[in-house]
Design an enzyme around this catalytic site. Structure first.
Site: not given
Length: 534
Positions: A47, A137, A285-286, A428, A534
């Site tokens: 096409t 479509i 770190k981490h 915390n 968290h």
């Protein structure tokens, strides 16, 4: 309506490609594929622009409108939505042969379609109507039809898969195997799912729906990782297409393959260092900072950040928010680090870091905007949590002084610095800071007072290692990511030598905490905003 029951024979292992339909937005590799198909006598239907490009390259091609006997109409919106196209794709050769003959529907054995560039149109900020016009479509309809009928049809949606198809045609004398057809079908459904997800997410945004009734997420595989957080876990890195500078968009100059933990920690480091307007360095770190500092230049900031916790910095991630210079790179090269991430690096810095063969160096071209909105995802069993990125910022005017003594100008600057860092420390979180640098970080403890004490202990150890006569926390300020539920956390910070405190406030014992601060002669300001992480 119920789906029909299967009543057919097993799929053939190999399907000969006699006829292909090609209609692509991305023309990469198109001519090479067309020539490979034509060389094997495959009839090519196509096409618009795809047909033109193939014809210009000398590839025999038949317009879909000539195949269907029906012209493209409605500005090209209707061109492939025709029984002679979809019948040829969906027909099972084992049970629909009579219908194909009755309605003169030739089979289509290979469908090569990629979609209108809706995502790219949105990304460049196009107007609403332009975005809608770029919702494909016919493409998704053909892709889904071919994928469903993969027993007999191969569907290709990405130029990166052309080579696999051409290899099979060469290896199997013009045929494509069932194994590849099934793999391509899975990729096809993933592509249409991602496409629909992008459209629904964009429309939700246009409607102002942050959390629509059904959330759709998608990602493209960027890297299969050696393992996850631990060697017994499998993992991979997927990118969402968000153009936010960081690990997903960075170029890796050198070093070993990035691990799961590298990627997670590097993202945390770069997001943190982007918080600051001055030259800044973060050592992670981490996913927790073990040193953050800003300065008049990167070298000054790096030395201050490293002083906070040089022991934990070993094997860490180093992020900077300026183009890395040779002096800073030379200092960094003295420390064993896993990753360095920066917007850029000058040639001398690159040459210095290149001597550390295992060091991964990532360049991002820019730093992320900490105020920019975005979404964060957390997986749960049976679901996921979705929330806005924590882009909260506190200005000096928003602070509420609650003690008899107000902070000095230097204390105020350090308080705001420490609170920005605390946003990136696991709760915390307690952050001690002095002169634009962290001097103690307490992260991830169940008790806030423990975070305060641990940060002070590590600060004292760092001071001793540096040959200093008193803890780094002496004369510092402290930030808490959430309110002090009791005065004990604040008193632990006071024992460490702080002179000023920043915290959200909101505890039922705020008055007790304020009284304790006044008794110790501390200045304290409340933000009214917390930064749990968290």
């Amino acid at each position: 309506m119920s789906p029909p029951k299967a009543n057919h024979a097993p799929a053939p292992d190999k399907v000969r490609i006699a006829r292909a339909l090609i209609s692509v937005s991305d023309k990469a590799g198109l001519v090479e594929l067309g020539k490979a198909l034509a060389a094997r006598g495959v009839e090519i239907l196509s096409t618009g622009g795809s047909a033109q490009r193939l014809a210009e390259a000398g590839v025999p091609v038949k317009e879909v409108s000539d195949h269907t006997g029906f012209p493209e109409i409605m500005d090209g919106r209707v061109k492939t939505l025709h029984p002679r196209v979809h019948g040829g794709i969906l027909a099972r050769r084992d049970i629909h042969a009579d219908a194909m003959a009755q309605h003169d529907i030739p089979g289509i054995d290979l469908v090569v379609v990629n979609l209108y560039p809706f995502e790219a149109t949105v990304a460049k900020g196009a107007a609403y109507d332009d975005c809608v016009e770029n919702i494909d479509i016919g493409g998704p309809a053909m892709i889904r039809a071919a994928a469903k009928n993969h027993d007999f049809v191969a569907i290709v949606t990405e130029p990166s898969d052309y080579e696999a198809v051409m290899d099979e045609l060469a290896t199997h004398d013009g045929c494509v195997t069932l194994a590849l057809r099934r793999k391509l079908a899975q990729r096809a459904y993933a592509r249409t799912a991602a496409y629909d997800a992008a459209i629904s997410t964009w429309l939700a945004g246009q409607l102002g729906e942050t959390f629509p009734p059904r959330a759709t997420l998608s990602g493209a595989l960027a890297q299969t990782l050696r393992y996850g957080e631990n060697p017994h876990q499998q993992a991979a890195f997927y990118v969402t297409g968000e153009k936010r500078p960081g690990v997903a968009t960075a170029v890796q100059l050198q070093g070993k393959e990035l691990s799961y933990n590298n990627l997670n920690d590097t993202d945390a480091a770069f997001e943190l260092v982007a918080e600051f307007e001055q030259p800044a360095v973060a050592i992670i770190k981490h996913a927790n900072p073990c040193g953050v500092a800003q300065g008049s230049n990167l070298l000054e900031a790096y030395k201050s950040a490293l002083l906070c916790d040089p022991v934990s910095a070993f094997g860490g991630i180093i992020a900077v928010n300026r183009s890395l210079d040779a002096e800073t790179a030379e200092e960094i090269s003295k420390l064993f680090a896993e990753v360095v991430i920066a917007p850029d690096a000058d040639e001398a810095a690159r040459a210095l870091l290149a001597t550390k063969k295992n060091l991964r160096v990532l360049l991002t071209k820019d730093v992320p905007n900490p105020a920019e909105p975005g979404m964060m995802i957390k997986q749960l069993s049976g679901g996921f949590l979705l929330q806005n990125r924590d882009n909260g910022r506190i200005s000096p005017a928003e602070l509420k002084v609650v003690t008899k003594r107000a902070p000095t100008e230097q204390e105020l600057a350090d308080l705001l610095f420490a609170f920005r860092v605390a946003k990136h420390v696991k709760s915390n979180a307690i952050v001690y800071a002095k002169n634009g640098a962290t001097v103690g970080v307490g992260a991830g403890q169940m008790s806030r007072v423990d975070s305060a004490r641990i940060a002070a202990i590590k600060s004292a150890e760092a001071a001793k290692a540096a040959g200093l006569s008193e803890p780094l926390t002496k004369g510092s300020v402290v930030a808490s990511d959430a309110f002090f539920p009791f005065a004990d956390g604040l008193l632990a910070a006071a024992e460490a030598g702080v002179t000023a405190v920043i915290q959200p406030g909101g505890s039922i014992r705020d008055n007790d905490v304020i009284a304790a601060a006044d008794e110790k002669g501390l200045a304290m300001v409340l933000t009214g905003m917390r930064h749990f992480r968290h």
